[in-house]
Scaffold this motif. Structure first.
Motif, PDB file in Angstrom:
ATOM      1  N   VAL A 132       0.851  -1.184   0.000  1.00 36.32           N
ATOM      2  CA  VAL A 132       0.000   0.000   0.000  1.00 36.32           C
ATOM      3  C   VAL A 132       0.891   1.240   0.000  1.00 36.32           C
ATOM      4  CG1 VAL A 132      -1.728   1.278   1.342  1.00 36.32           C
ATOM      5  CG2 VAL A 132      -1.847  -1.217   1.186  1.00 36.32           C
ATOM      6  N   ASN A 133       0.545   2.223  -0.814  1.00 36.64           N
ATOM      7  CA  ASN A 133       1.302   3.468  -0.868  1.00 36.64           C
ATOM      8  C   ASN A 133       1.206   4.173   0.490  1.00 36.64           C
ATOM      9  OD1 ASN A 133       1.940   6.321  -1.351  1.00 36.64           O
ATOM     10  ND2 ASN A 133       2.062   5.700  -3.493  1.00 36.64           N
ATOM     11  N   PRO A 134       2.346   4.499   1.109  1.00 35.65           N
ATOM     12  CA  PRO A 134       2.320   5.141   2.424  1.00 35.65           C
ATOM     13  C   PRO A 134       1.547   6.469   2.446  1.00 35.65           C
ATOM     14  CG  PRO A 134       4.563   4.512   1.823  1.00 35.65           C
ATOM     15  CD  PRO A 134       3.703   4.246   0.636  1.00 35.65           C
ATOM     16  N   LEU A 135       1.518   7.179   1.312  1.00 34.80           N
ATOM     17  CA  LEU A 135       0.776   8.443   1.288  1.00 34.80           C
ATOM     18  C   LEU A 135      -0.733   8.214   1.380  1.00 34.80           C
ATOM     19  CD1 LEU A 135       2.767  10.619  -1.274  1.00 34.80           C
ATOM     20  CD2 LEU A 135       2.563  10.949   1.193  1.00 34.80           C
ATOM     21  N   ALA A 136      -1.223   7.095   0.889  1.00 35.05           N
ATOM     22  CA  ALA A 136      -2.651   6.777   1.042  1.00 35.05           C
ATOM     23  C   ALA A 136      -2.980   6.632   2.525  1.00 35.05           C
ATOM     24  CB  ALA A 136      -3.006   5.504   0.272  1.00 35.05           C
TER      25      ALA A 136
END
Length: 178
Positions: free
Chosen positions: A47-51
């Protein structure tokens, strides 16, 4: 008598950003009425950390997400979906698995925040914009009188929501207005 719980699957190609945001938003906004899931046709594996950062910044849960294949939801033991919503043009154009239960399917294209290049601020703003668009659309979705709509009308309304702008609403007839 309580209303039934609806299963909703958000699809994207990588299942690392937009579909994760949508799952997180619906988990909170639809609690008790909707069960949210997400998957990808070609999952990134993480999962993209910014999400997760944007979800957390808005008070949404950030645990329990993983990047996974949409094949998991086409298997016999998987939950039967009531709604399948693609959130990227790539996934919408792919040949999807056959979904058990004949769910209503709609496309809500959201610009890919993970594809934005530039500074950390530019990238975070792109995730914030995707979050805002998804929040607006999901808020409209959770307020639809689903129990009183037939599948055809529900599909029309669901697709109309995909054309909403952030400040837009959907009229009684299911057409977007902003």
């Amino acid at each position: 008598m309580s209303e039934r719980t609806y299963n909703v699957l958000f699809l994207c190609t990588g299942n690392s950003a937009r579909s994760i945001l949508a799952e997180g938003i619906l988990r909170k906004e639809g609690k008790g009425r909707f069960q949210a899931y997400s998957a990808g046709s070609q999952p990134k594996g993480s999962v993209n950390p910014l999400a997760l950062k944007v979800l957390g910044a808005h008070g949404y849960p950030t645990d329990g997400y993983r990047s996974k294949s949409w094949d998991e939801y086409a298997e016999p033991h998987a939950p039967v979906m009531d709604f399948v919503i693609t959130v990227c043009d790539s996934a919408a154009g792919e040949a999807c698995p056959l979904w058990p239960g004949h769910p209503s399917i709609a496309h809500w294209n959201i610009d890919d925040p993970a594809a934005v290049e530039g500074s950390d601020l530019d990238r975070e703003q792109a995730f914030e914009r995707a979050f805002q668009v998804l929040t607006s659309r999901i808020s409209t979705f959770v307020h639809l009188p689903l129990a009183s709509l037939d599948q055809f009308t529900t599909g029309i309304r669901l697709r109309a929501i995909g054309h909403m702008e952030v400040t837009g609403t959907v009229s009684e007839g299911g057409t977007p207005r902003g």
